[in-house]
Each structure stands twice: as structure tokens, then as C-alpha cells.
Design a protein around this motif. Sequence first.
Motif, PDB file in Angstrom:
ATOM      1  N   VAL A 128      -2.571   0.800  -4.451  1.00 41.85           N
ATOM      2  CA  VAL A 128      -1.765  -0.414  -4.306  1.00 41.85           C
ATOM      3  C   VAL A 128      -0.998  -0.665  -5.596  1.00 41.85           C
ATOM      4  O   VAL A 128      -1.388  -0.208  -6.665  1.00 41.85           O
ATOM      5  N   ASP A 129       0.088  -1.394  -5.476  1.00 41.39           N
ATOM      6  CA  ASP A 129       0.927  -1.708  -6.635  1.00 41.39           C
ATOM      7  C   ASP A 129       0.383  -2.879  -7.452  1.00 41.39           C
ATOM      8  O   ASP A 129       0.532  -2.903  -8.666  1.00 41.39           O
TER       9      ASP A 129
ATOM     10  N   VAL B 210       0.881  -1.163   0.000  1.00 42.41           N
ATOM     11  CA  VAL B 210       0.000   0.000   0.000  1.00 42.41           C
ATOM     12  C   VAL B 210       0.918   1.211   0.000  1.00 42.41           C
ATOM     13  O   VAL B 210       1.812   1.329   0.835  1.00 42.41           O
ATOM     14  N   THR B 211       0.708   2.123  -0.972  1.00 44.91           N
ATOM     15  CA  THR B 211       1.686   3.186  -1.167  1.00 44.91           C
ATOM     16  C   THR B 211       1.218   4.590  -0.790  1.00 44.91           C
ATOM     17  O   THR B 211       2.053   5.470  -0.572  1.00 44.91           O
TER      18      THR B 211
ATOM     19  N   GLN C  68      -5.922   0.320  -7.937  1.00 48.34           N
ATOM     20  CA  GLN C  68      -4.746   0.330  -8.797  1.00 48.34           C
ATOM     21  C   GLN C  68      -5.096   1.144 -10.034  1.00 48.34           C
ATOM     22  O   GLN C  68      -5.920   0.723 -10.856  1.00 48.34           O
TER      23      GLN C  68
ATOM     24  N   GLU D 281      -2.907  -7.955  -3.562  1.00 47.15           N
ATOM     25  CA  GLU D 281      -3.556  -7.388  -2.377  1.00 47.15           C
ATOM     26  C   GLU D 281      -4.918  -8.039  -2.126  1.00 47.15           C
ATOM     27  O   GLU D 281      -5.298  -8.255  -0.977  1.00 47.15           O
TER      28      GLU D 281
ATOM     29  N   PHE E  32      -9.100  -0.659  -2.035  1.00 49.19           N
ATOM     30  CA  PHE E  32      -7.760  -0.722  -2.606  1.00 49.19           C
ATOM     31  C   PHE E  32      -7.924  -0.481  -4.096  1.00 49.19           C
ATOM     32  O   PHE E  32      -8.805  -1.052  -4.740  1.00 49.19           O
TER      33      PHE E  32
END
Length: 130
Positions: free
Chosen positions: A80-81, A3-4, A125, A86, A123
Motif C-alpha cells: 500500500v502507498d 493497493v498497488t 508499506q 488504509e 497491508f
Amino acid sequence: MAVTKMEHIGIKVDNLERSLQFYREVIGLTVRSILGEAGDGVRLAFLSFPGQASVEVELIERVFEGLPREGRVSHAAFTVDDIEEEHRRIAALGIPALTGISTLPNGSRYFFFDGPDEEKLEFFQSVQNK
């Protein structure tokens, strides 16, 4: 865990055009994108501060019957990446109300789950560079 950052805060609105005007003129946000057309079941608008697009406000226009005034914030979203990784991690933790992975028309992908007090968390992306 990947998680960024905080992605966006979703706010339920009755009239997207009125809310866009408010958030532009009063708060100083700029429109990054709008998904959906007038008359669609749901329309989304993503706004951010000029020159600082790392966190957005998402305005969600849809009919919300009987929603209390204090219930306008829909969810908190985190970037998220790897959405699949995730999703598997959250599923393995047994966290309640986990949805499947969905895709927006622009290709960004997301899923929801509940926090400990049933708050909605997302979450996300993005396909956009943030």
C-alpha cells in the motif's frame, strides 16, 4: 484505494536455515533480507527471484505448536502507498480482526485483518524500493 501489488506470501517454517537452502536451491529464489537472530522468538527471511523483486516469499521461523501440514501458508500481503490511510479505511469498513499498525526493525510498517473466510491478509508499506 491505493493497493498497488501483491507484496509477499508468508510461509511458516520449523527451521529457517533448512528452508532458506530449499527455496534457494530448489525454487531459485535469492535472499533479500533476514530479520532477527538465531534464538530470537521469531525470525523472518524475505526472498525473491533474481532481478524480479516485486513479489517476495517470507519465511517465518517460530514455534508453531500443533500446526497442520496444510496450514503452513500464513498470510497474503499487499503493498500500500499510505499505511495510515488504509488502516483508517479498513477500520471504517468494520472488517474483523483488524490489528494495529506495527513496525519492523527496518522501518517497514504493516497491519493484519481477516478476509471473508478468516484468511489472514496484510497491508504492508515497505521502506525498500520495490
